[in-house]
Design an enzyme around this catalytic site. Structure first.
Site, PDB file in Angstrom:
ATOM      1  N   VAL A 177       0.827  -1.209   0.000  1.00  0.00           N
ATOM      2  CA  VAL A 177       0.000   0.000   0.000  1.00  0.00           C
ATOM      3  C   VAL A 177       0.865   1.264   0.000  1.00  0.00           C
ATOM      4  O   VAL A 177       0.430   2.334   0.376  1.00  0.00           O
ATOM      5  CB  VAL A 177      -0.979   0.032   1.198  1.00  0.00           C
ATOM      6  CG1 VAL A 177      -2.131  -0.926   0.974  1.00  0.00           C
ATOM      7  CG2 VAL A 177      -0.285  -0.281   2.508  1.00  0.00           C
ATOM      8  N   CYS A 178       2.105   1.110  -0.446  1.00  0.00           N
ATOM      9  CA  CYS A 178       2.994   2.270  -0.525  1.00  0.00           C
ATOM     10  C   CYS A 178       3.158   2.655  -1.987  1.00  0.00           C
ATOM     11  O   CYS A 178       3.422   1.800  -2.828  1.00  0.00           O
ATOM     12  CB  CYS A 178       4.358   1.932   0.072  1.00  0.00           C
ATOM     13  SG  CYS A 178       5.337   3.405   0.296  1.00  0.00           S
ATOM     14  N   ILE A 179       2.977   3.935  -2.300  1.00  0.00           N
ATOM     15  CA  ILE A 179       3.108   4.366  -3.698  1.00  0.00           C
ATOM     16  C   ILE A 179       4.218   5.401  -3.853  1.00  0.00           C
ATOM     17  O   ILE A 179       4.252   6.152  -4.812  1.00  0.00           O
ATOM     18  CB  ILE A 179       1.757   4.904  -4.252  1.00  0.00           C
ATOM     19  CG1 ILE A 179       1.147   5.939  -3.294  1.00  0.00           C
ATOM     20  CG2 ILE A 179       0.778   3.762  -4.495  1.00  0.00           C
ATOM     21  CD1 ILE A 179      -0.078   6.639  -3.844  1.00  0.00           C
TER      22      ILE A 179
END
Length: 329
Positions: A177-179
């Site tokens: 969930v890291c962009i």
């Protein structure tokens, strides 16, 4: 930096088995030492709001697992340390690097609320602000074990260790969930395992691999590349006990999981480097921990040893993106 052409990630690596020397995988010892403490598994749930809360922290500490409480309810941290100590459990908290966090560190030191572990937790940990925070904690609470991160280069590991960090956390944006990698163009996404290897080589103290873990086998691969501890997010999300909201879609249960710099966590649209996803509901966290332990015991038996040290010595091959044969995990 090392040879930048020889990068690889978890799905590119297969470990090579050695002759098994134990009669049953249950004989394999998965315990790990960090600081003055020994924990059941070399795994720590990510210090994120949808992964850990007071209840889960307490359960993990009681059962002999390492945990790091998140820093997103800052006003509760002093009470949390007090409660854990009252129950005879270790206190392990997270802090940031801004002035109010320095004030908090001074405050708990003055009140003799000394946590056993403090994790300095910011997205880009190779920073003067992190170095100053390490030095402040070590000056006021020399006995506290300080984990600093996150970083992605050997230079960063050396600098934070020299500043007094007892361990460094490696991984810039490889998480589910890291962009960060998309929003900024920077990060260890796609080569996280190589970053762990390079950073661990430069380190003289423990390295915690953080992000990009999609399977239990990835934990064994992290240890092979030099990690002492492995931080896991999505695999620990969406359990019965998990803090996220439960959502029903077409008769199936899901739980929310979002990144620590997402707009859902920050409550705003500023400097967003995380996103929110729904994960299928997974049942009990204790069952997942048990399964992780059993899988790691199997890894140790394949490595031809009796404990985690066997994993650090096995050979491996690089099989570029082919171990899934095109299947999604």
């Amino acid at each position: 930096m090392n040879n930048l052409n020889s990068v690889f990630d978890y799905e590119d690596i297969q470990l090579i088995p050695n002759k098994c020397v134990i009669n049953s995988r249950s004989e394999a010892d998965t315990s790990v030492k960090l600081g003055n403490y020994t924990f059941k598994l070399p795994v720590v749930p990510a210090n994120m709001q949808t992964i850990i809360d007071d209840k889960i922290a307490e359960m993990l500490a009681k059962e002999g697992y390492f945990y790091i409480m998140h820093r997103f309810e800052a006003e509760n941290r002093a009470a949390f340390i007090k409660k854990m100590h009252k129950d005879g459990l270790i206190a392990s908290i997270s802090v940031g690097v801004k002035a109010d966090e320095h004030a908090f560190i001074r405050e708990i030191s003055a009140e003799a609320l000394i946590p056993e572990f403090i994790t300095i937790d910011i997205a880009h940990g190779h920073a003067d602000s992190v170095i100053k925070t390490i030095q402040l904690i070590k000056r006021l609470m020399p006995q506290t074990f300080v984990i600093a991160g996150n970083v992605g280069t050997p230079e960063a590991v050396r600098e934070l260790e020299n500043a007094g960090a007892d361990a460094t956390k490696v991984g810039i944006g490889p998480g589910k969930v890291c962009i960060t990698k998309v929003k900024t163009g920077f990060g260890t996404g796609g080569w996280q395992l190589a970053a762990v290897k390079w950073c661990a080589k430069a380190a003289s103290k423990p390295v915690i691999a953080d992000g990009g873990i999609r399977t239990h086998g990835d934990i064994a691969k992290s240890i092979r590349m030099g990690a002492t501890m492995v931080m896991v997010g999505s695999l620990f999300a969406a359990h019965e006990e998990s803090p996220g909201q439960t959502v029903e879609r077409d008769g199936q249960l899901f739980k929310e999981y979002f990144g620590s710099a997402s707009e859902y966590q920050k409550g705003e649209h500023k400097n967003v480097e995380g996103k929110k996803i729904l994960l299928p509901h997974k049942g009990s966290l204790k069952d997942t921990l048990k399964e992780m332990e059993e899988d790691l015991q199997s890894s140790i038996s394949y490595a031809g040893g009796r404990d985690l040290s066997a994993l650090t010595k096995v050979d491996y091959v690089v099989v570029k993106n082919s171990i899934w044969n095109g299947d999604a995990i």
